[in-house]
Motif scaffolding. Structure first.
Motif, short mmCIF file in Angstrom:
data_model
loop_
_atom_site.label_atom_id
_atom_site.label_comp_id
_atom_site.label_asym_id
_atom_site.label_seq_id
_atom_site.Cartn_x
_atom_site.Cartn_y
_atom_site.Cartn_z
N ALA A 47 1.18 -1.63 -0.25
CA ALA A 47 0.00 0.24 0.02
C ALA A 47 0.78 1.13 -0.41
CB ALA A 47 -0.58 -0.19 0.95
N GLU A 48 0.43 1.90 -0.74
CA GLU A 48 1.20 3.32 -0.95
C GLU A 48 0.67 4.66 -1.16
OE1 GLU A 48 3.62 5.06 -4.72
OE2 GLU A 48 4.63 2.63 -3.56
N PRO A 49 0.81 5.73 -0.91
CA PRO A 49 0.36 7.49 -1.82
C PRO A 49 -0.69 6.45 -3.30
CG PRO A 49 2.24 8.15 -0.25
CD PRO A 49 1.89 6.46 -0.70
N ALA A 50 -0.41 6.46 -4.27
CA ALA A 50 -0.90 6.05 -5.66
C ALA A 50 -1.37 4.44 -5.70
CB ALA A 50 0.56 5.35 -6.79
N GLY A 51 -1.95 3.52 -4.54
CA GLY A 51 -3.07 2.70 -4.20
C GLY A 51 -2.23 1.49 -3.84
N THR A 52 -3.18 0.78 -3.95
CA THR A 52 -2.88 -0.71 -3.04
C THR A 52 -3.02 -1.69 -4.12
OG1 THR A 52 -3.66 0.15 -0.43
CG2 THR A 52 -3.16 -2.12 -1.04
N GLY A 126 5.43 8.17 -10.98
CA GLY A 126 4.96 8.89 -10.25
C GLY A 126 3.54 8.84 -9.64
N ALA A 127 3.09 8.16 -10.29
CA ALA A 127 1.36 8.37 -10.77
C ALA A 127 1.03 7.55 -10.96
CB ALA A 127 0.86 9.24 -10.79
N GLY A 128 0.09 6.35 -10.54
CA GLY A 128 -0.71 5.54 -10.98
C GLY A 128 -0.45 3.96 -10.84
N GLU A 129 -0.62 3.16 -11.75
CA GLU A 129 0.02 1.62 -11.29
C GLU A 129 2.05 1.23 -11.84
OE1 GLU A 129 -4.28 -0.28 -13.30
OE2 GLU A 129 -2.37 -0.40 -14.31
N PRO A 130 1.54 2.52 -12.42
CA PRO A 130 3.75 2.29 -12.70
C PRO A 130 4.05 2.55 -11.49
CG PRO A 130 2.85 3.55 -14.70
CD PRO A 130 1.08 3.39 -13.73
N ALA A 131 3.71 3.57 -10.32
CA ALA A 131 4.02 4.19 -9.22
C ALA A 131 3.85 2.97 -8.16
CB ALA A 131 3.45 5.57 -8.74
N ILE A 132 2.96 2.46 -7.85
CA ILE A 132 2.40 0.93 -7.00
C ILE A 132 3.46 -0.53 -7.51
CG2 ILE A 132 0.20 -0.93 -6.82
CD1 ILE A 132 -1.19 1.54 -7.66
N ILE A 133 3.74 -0.29 -8.72
CA ILE A 133 4.31 -1.56 -9.24
C ILE A 133 6.12 -1.00 -8.60
CG2 ILE A 133 5.31 -3.04 -10.84
CD1 ILE A 133 2.83 -3.31 -9.93
N ALA A 134 6.45 -0.15 -9.29
CA ALA A 134 8.07 0.23 -8.73
C ALA A 134 7.71 0.39 -6.67
CB ALA A 134 8.19 2.08 -9.07
#
Length: 326
Positions: A47-52, A126-134
């Motif tokens: 979990a992080e600000p971009a999503g879980t 820095g946003a969305g699914e790329p940020a979640i996976i990173a």
């Protein structure tokens, strides 16, 4: 619009349902279904600000003090267990001492569990699914003995397209990318352009990032697999992924293999130092399925060359340097 959405969802879902030589490898024993021989396959959440997102992590029984990590993004309608079983990646990873992460797309993010590769908010850094996976990748690196120079990402179909988006958005994190039956980064900006790209390739993709984020300054080493009879994602998309890999100026060498199973052509592209930085595998007679995959997972074609082994071999030749690129 509802009809278009339905078409895209149906199209995004693949339509088809080993350790050894990647040119031709029989399926490993069914007992190795998901967890490999030895090792652990655990369920976790990031979990992080971009999503879980939930994910599964394969932990080899005897990893190196600084082990490689591969992030595997499943196709539409799949889940981590299914994808692990079909690719057989955990069995190979156990023998090589490699960690493998399988993020799970949520139904809240997409009703058919497709990664949203065609949404601009899910294409850049820095946003969305790329940020979640990173973020998920970095969390694993912080908790386990991962070599930061040997972190890779790969995927199938929608997962392959997402993997390329993410690798190009984070070239300082991923040393190489594997794209199986996928599409070029930033090749669509909405459902309509996604459907068009899947059917005939993105229009005018001489500038492949027209809809997406700017290309990284340096080449991201790329291995491509695509069935020439793919009726879901046109093989033209493999040509566009190849163009994005900056093969112009590289030295290609092609080899064609025939015999048991699907015939195929493997083209390796070398740089001025003689290093293979791009591999392109075209499998004749194969559709939209993981090449050389195992029948106990969905969307696989056991008659093709072993994509999992080929990707592991390719990844082993690439690592990030101190500046974040080879």
């Amino acid at each position: 619009m509802r009809e278009v959405v339905g078409q895209v969802v149906r199209g995004l879902a693949p339509v088809l349902k080993g350790l050894g030589n990647p040119l031709r490898s029989p399926a490993p024993p069914p007992a190795d279904r998901a967890g490999g021989t030895g090792g652990r396959f655990v369920s976790l959440t990031h979990a992080e600000p971009a999503g879980t997102r939930e994910y599964k992590l394969f932990i080899p029984s005897h990893p190196d003090r600084a082990a490689p990590l591969i992030v595997m993004l499943h196709g539409c309608t799949q889940n981590p267990d299914d994808f692990a079983a079909g690719t057989g990646m955990n069995t190979l990873a156990e023998r090589a001492g490699v960690f493998v992460a399988y993020p799970a797309q949520s139904r809240q993010a997409h009703a058919q569990r497709c990664w949203n590769w065609y949404e601009p908010r899910d294409q850049g850094r820095g946003a969305g699914e790329p940020a979640i996976i990173a973020g998920l990748t970095r969390a694993i690196m912080a908790e386990h003995p991962i070599d930061p120079a040997r972190v890779y990402i790969a995927g199938l179909s929608a997962g392959g397209a997402a993997a390329l988006n993410i690798a190009r958005a984070y070239p300082d994190l991923y040393a190489a990318v594997g794209v199986h039956s996928g599409l070029a980064a930033g090749c669509a900006r909405d459902l309509g352009s996604a459907l068009m790209a899947m059917q005939v390739g993105a229009p005018g993709l001489g500038a492949p990032t027209a809809f997406g984020t700017p290309a990284p300054a340096t080449r991201v080493p790329t291995i491509i697999f695509h069935g020439e009879d793919d009726g879901t994602v046109s093989v033209r998309n493999a040509d566009q992924v190849l163009a994005q890999a900056k093969v112009a100026g590289l030295t290609p060498r092609s080899e064609t293999f025939e015999g048991r199973g699907h015939p195929f052509t493997r083209t390796r592209y070398r740089d001025e130092a003689g290093r293979v930085v791009v591999e392109d595998w075209r499998v004749r007679g194969a559709g939209h399925a993981w090449s050389g995959g195992r029948p106990d997972g969905s969307y696989t074609d056991p008659e093709g060359p072993d994509a999992s082994r080929a990707m592991l071999d390719f990844f082993a030749e690439h690592r990030l340097g101190p500046a974040g690129r080879p």
